[in-house]
Scaffold this active site. Structure first.
Site, PDB file in Angstrom:
ATOM      1  CG  ASP A  96      -7.314  10.558  -6.232  1.00  0.00           C
ATOM      2  OD1 ASP A  96      -6.668  11.241  -5.414  1.00  0.00           O
ATOM      3  OD2 ASP A  96      -8.051  11.043  -7.105  1.00  0.00           O
ATOM      4  CG  ASP A 149      -1.733   1.182   1.461  1.00  0.00           C
ATOM      5  OD1 ASP A 149      -1.646   2.127   0.643  1.00  0.00           O
ATOM      6  OD2 ASP A 149      -2.489   1.202   2.439  1.00  0.00           O
TER       7      ASP A 149
HETATM    8  P1  ADP Z   1      -5.813   5.059 -12.504  1.00  0.00           P
HETATM    9  O1  ADP Z   1      -7.081   5.873 -12.472  1.00  0.00           O
HETATM   10  O2  ADP Z   1      -4.597   5.890 -12.896  1.00  0.00           O
HETATM   11  O3  ADP Z   1      -5.956   3.796 -13.289  1.00  0.00           O
HETATM   12  P2  ADP Z   1      -6.105   3.654  -9.938  1.00  0.00           P
HETATM   13  O4  ADP Z   1      -5.907   4.264  -8.594  1.00  0.00           O
HETATM   14  O5  ADP Z   1      -7.472   3.200 -10.310  1.00  0.00           O
HETATM   15  O6  ADP Z   1      -5.512   4.719 -10.966  1.00  0.00           O
HETATM   16  O7  ADP Z   1      -5.131   2.412 -10.085  1.00  0.00           O
HETATM   17  C1  ADP Z   1      -3.753   2.501 -10.330  1.00  0.00           C
HETATM   18  C2  ADP Z   1      -3.068   1.288  -9.722  1.00  0.00           C
HETATM   19  O8  ADP Z   1      -2.922   1.478  -8.312  1.00  0.00           O
HETATM   20  C3  ADP Z   1      -3.815  -0.036  -9.876  1.00  0.00           C
HETATM   21  O9  ADP Z   1      -2.874  -0.996 -10.305  1.00  0.00           O
HETATM   22  C4  ADP Z   1      -4.335  -0.337  -8.475  1.00  0.00           C
HETATM   23  O10 ADP Z   1      -4.372  -1.732  -8.226  1.00  0.00           O
HETATM   24  C5  ADP Z   1      -3.272   0.304  -7.622  1.00  0.00           C
HETATM   25  N1  ADP Z   1      -3.666   0.688  -6.234  1.00  0.00           N
HETATM   26  C6  ADP Z   1      -4.889   0.854  -5.692  1.00  0.00           C
HETATM   27  N2  ADP Z   1      -4.797   1.219  -4.387  1.00  0.00           N
HETATM   28  C7  ADP Z   1      -3.460   1.284  -4.098  1.00  0.00           C
HETATM   29  C8  ADP Z   1      -2.688   1.594  -2.929  1.00  0.00           C
HETATM   30  N3  ADP Z   1      -3.274   1.921  -1.770  1.00  0.00           N
HETATM   31  N4  ADP Z   1      -1.334   1.573  -3.028  1.00  0.00           N
HETATM   32  C9  ADP Z   1      -0.708   1.250  -4.195  1.00  0.00           C
HETATM   33  N5  ADP Z   1      -1.380   0.955  -5.327  1.00  0.00           N
HETATM   34  C10 ADP Z   1      -2.728   0.964  -5.294  1.00  0.00           C
END
Ligand code: ADP
Length: 179
Positions: free
Chosen positions: A34, A10
């Protein structure tokens, strides 16, 4: 070449100077990374994002650009918000994904950050295939001219971790042959 590390987990708990947020152009929060950053970092991040919208980007932050705010209650000092491209099967948007990484590193250099953590930008809600995104992200940062010493990629899912590991190994082998 900066050191590039991959970890699974995370991004909101990682101890680096700057954490990159895969934001959307509104800068007003969303799902995925986000949502986790705003939830765990607290309201001061959103307040600064709102100010940036009012004072610098009233139309929203363009795709491929990056801006910094406080990291609020996160262990990092700053959050660098960047807007990845929505994946398109008919249009090559890889230059925009590359730009997210170069612009985030440029902002990190301006801040004097020594370490930065990226998520796998665009590979969640924005639908970018992991293999293609890993290739763009890793080849861009390994080619970048930056003063940041440590670039981390924090991959949430095991499959993303495997794809990034394989891609980084391939890039480093190619670079080892040509340098
Ligand atoms: P985007 O809108 O740019 O696609 P997302 O947030 O939906 O962004 O996803 C981008 C990546 O981050 C995905 O591979 C998702 O699995 C991952 N992700 C989601 N939550 C976390 C977190 N807390 N820490 C790291 N990566 C995350």
């Amino acid at each position: 070449m900066p050191r590039v590390d991959l970890i699974q987990g995370d991004i909101t708990v990682v101890e680096v100077d700057a954490v990159v947020n895969a934001a959307n152009s509104s800068l007003l929060g969303g799902g995925g990374v986000d949502g986790a950053i705003h939830r765990n970092g607290g309201p001061s991040i959103l307040e600064e994002c709102q100010r940036i919208r009012r004072e610098q980007h009233s139309e929203g932050l363009p795709t491929g650009r990056a801006v910094a705010t406080t990291a609020g209650k996160l262990p990092a000092r700053w959050v660098i918000h960047t807007v990845g491209p929505v994946y398109s099967a008919t249009e090559d948007r890889s230059h925009l994904l590359a730009s997210c990484h170069t612009e985030s590193l440029r902002v990190a250099d301006d801040l004097g950050a020594g370490s930065i953590a990226f998520p796998a930008i665009s590979t969640g809600i924005y639908g970018y295939p992991l293999e293609a995104a890993a290739d763009v992200a890793l080849s861009t940062v390994t080619d970048s001219n930056t003063d940041v010493d440590l670039i981390m990629f924090v991959l949430f899912e095991e499959r993303a971790m495997r794809v990034f590991e394989a891609t980084l190994g391939r890039i480093q082998r190619v670079k080892g042959r040509t340098s």
